[in-house]
Design an enzyme around this catalytic site. Structure first.
Site, PDB file in Angstrom:
ATOM      1  N   THR A  82      -8.936   1.605 -19.005  1.00 13.76           N
ATOM      2  CA  THR A  82      -8.993   0.682 -17.731  1.00 13.76           C
ATOM      3  C   THR A  82     -10.113   1.261 -16.876  1.00 13.76           C
ATOM      4  OG1 THR A  82      -7.483   2.624 -16.816  1.00 13.76           O
ATOM      5  CG2 THR A  82      -6.550   1.012 -17.797  1.00 13.76           C
ATOM      6  N   LYS A 120      -1.544  15.582 -10.470  1.00 12.40           N
ATOM      7  CA  LYS A 120      -0.678  15.105 -11.477  1.00 12.40           C
ATOM      8  C   LYS A 120       0.283  16.131 -11.941  1.00 12.40           C
ATOM      9  CE  LYS A 120      -1.722  10.656 -12.240  1.00 12.40           C
ATOM     10  NZ  LYS A 120      -0.949   9.543 -11.859  1.00 12.40           N
ATOM     11  N   VAL A 139      -7.130   6.093 -20.964  1.00 10.80           N
ATOM     12  CA  VAL A 139      -6.660   4.658 -21.271  1.00 10.80           C
ATOM     13  C   VAL A 139      -7.940   3.908 -20.732  1.00 10.80           C
ATOM     14  CG1 VAL A 139      -5.094   3.082 -20.777  1.00 10.80           C
ATOM     15  CG2 VAL A 139      -4.491   5.511 -20.488  1.00 10.80           C
ATOM     16  N   TYR A 148      -7.474  15.471  -8.934  1.00 14.17           N
ATOM     17  CA  TYR A 148      -6.570  14.518  -9.792  1.00 14.17           C
ATOM     18  C   TYR A 148      -5.700  15.230 -10.650  1.00 14.17           C
ATOM     19  CZ  TYR A 148      -5.332  10.743 -13.254  1.00 14.17           C
ATOM     20  OH  TYR A 148      -4.753   9.966 -14.024  1.00 14.17           O
ATOM     21  N   ASP A 182       0.978  -1.052  -0.028  1.00 18.08           N
ATOM     22  CA  ASP A 182       0.027  -0.165   0.040  1.00 18.08           C
ATOM     23  C   ASP A 182       0.898   1.142  -0.033  1.00 18.08           C
ATOM     24  OD1 ASP A 182      -1.539   2.118   0.479  1.00 18.08           O
ATOM     25  OD2 ASP A 182      -2.683   1.315   2.275  1.00 18.08           O
ATOM     26  N   LYS A 242      11.959   8.141  -2.729  1.00 15.62           N
ATOM     27  CA  LYS A 242      12.998   8.372  -1.385  1.00 15.62           C
ATOM     28  C   LYS A 242      13.608   6.965  -1.098  1.00 15.62           C
ATOM     29  CE  LYS A 242      12.124  11.242   1.804  1.00 15.62           C
ATOM     30  NZ  LYS A 242      11.615  12.231   2.736  1.00 15.62           N
ATOM     31  N   ASN A 255       3.200   3.468 -10.666  1.00 12.30           N
ATOM     32  CA  ASN A 255       2.072   3.414 -11.496  1.00 12.30           C
ATOM     33  C   ASN A 255       0.702   3.702 -10.584  1.00 12.30           C
ATOM     34  OD1 ASN A 255       0.128   2.620 -13.688  1.00 12.30           O
ATOM     35  ND2 ASN A 255      -0.214   0.796 -12.038  1.00 12.30           N
TER      36      ASN A 255
END
Length: 233
Positions: free
Chosen positions: A177, A146, A175, A142, A54, A111, A77
């Site tokens: 998805t 980004k 996309v 969103y 997570d 990091k 991702n």
């Protein structure tokens, strides 16, 4: 960098772009692919190493870095989205939740794994961004997340140059998805986006604009009236 014989960690690898990444990485000869997900039981792709991850949980990220100390490529991702504007009643809560996954988790992963990439020869980070890094719309929080992740990616590229870590920003529009299921708009296949991303990585690019819409928007940033401003009809 070369994918063949690479050891890769993909976050959000149980579906969508993440799943497509794991499949294409194996097809290109990656030595090992760690598939990160909140629930490792949701990882069904044969040939990968399921990893409980997570990305919003610092303990999970630390454990993943300890376990996957052989990684040479990290693909950030994992991401979430929600429709709505900044003036909606719940916008502050929504924005904090989205930033936690789309920005802070990317920072946390970078990091944690930067020293590992350095010890393994430099390697690469591939950060999944979006065309809405540059334009806003129906998903205001969103888009903002980004934009912040794009800035983070550009900063990481500078900070990691000395250790020869390649940092690639992947931008694309809709996309096909689960994330974009509710939007009635042209969509690219996850497989095509992933192929273009990995082609760009292997050819040493810093940024991949993975579809025509993204190319048009990027070019429009320097137009007389930039695309991020309301267009006058």
């Amino acid at each position: 960098m070369n994918i063949e014989n690479a050891t890769v960690l993909v976050t959000g690898a149980n579906r969508g772009l993440g799943l497509a990444f794991t499949r294409e990485l194996l097809a290109r000869g990656a030595r090992k692919v760690y598939a990160g997900a909140r629930d490792p039981a949701s990882i069904t792709q044969p040939g990968v190493v399921p990893l409980r991850l997570d990305v919003t949980n610092p303990d999970d990220v630390a454990a993943a870095a300890k376990l996957a100390s052989d990684v040479t490529l990290v693909i950030n991702n994992a991401g979430i989205a929600q429709a709505g504007g900044f003036l909606a009643p719940d916008s502050e809560d929504v924005t904090r939740r989205i930033f936690e996954t789309n920005f802070f988790a990317m920072l946390r992963m970078s990091k944690a794994f930067a020293p590992i990439l350095k010890s393994n020869g430099g390697g690469a980070l591939l950060n999944v961004l979006s065309v809405v890094s540059w334009v806003s719309g129906a998903m205001a929080a969103y888009s903002a997340s980004k934009s912040a992740a794009w800035s983070l990616t550009n900063a990481l590229r500078l900070e990691l140059a000395a250790q020869k870590t390649q940092v690639l920003a992947l931008h694309m529009g809709f996309v096909d998805t689960d994330l974009a299921r509710g939007f009635d708009a042209p969509k690219s296949s996850a497989e095509e986006i992933v192929r273009r991303a990995l082609d760009g990585l292997e050819s040493g690019q810093d940024e991949v604009l993975a579809d025509e819409r993204t190319l048009q928007v990027k070019q429009g940033l320097t137009a007389a009236r930039p695309v991020y401003l309301p267009q006058i009809s």
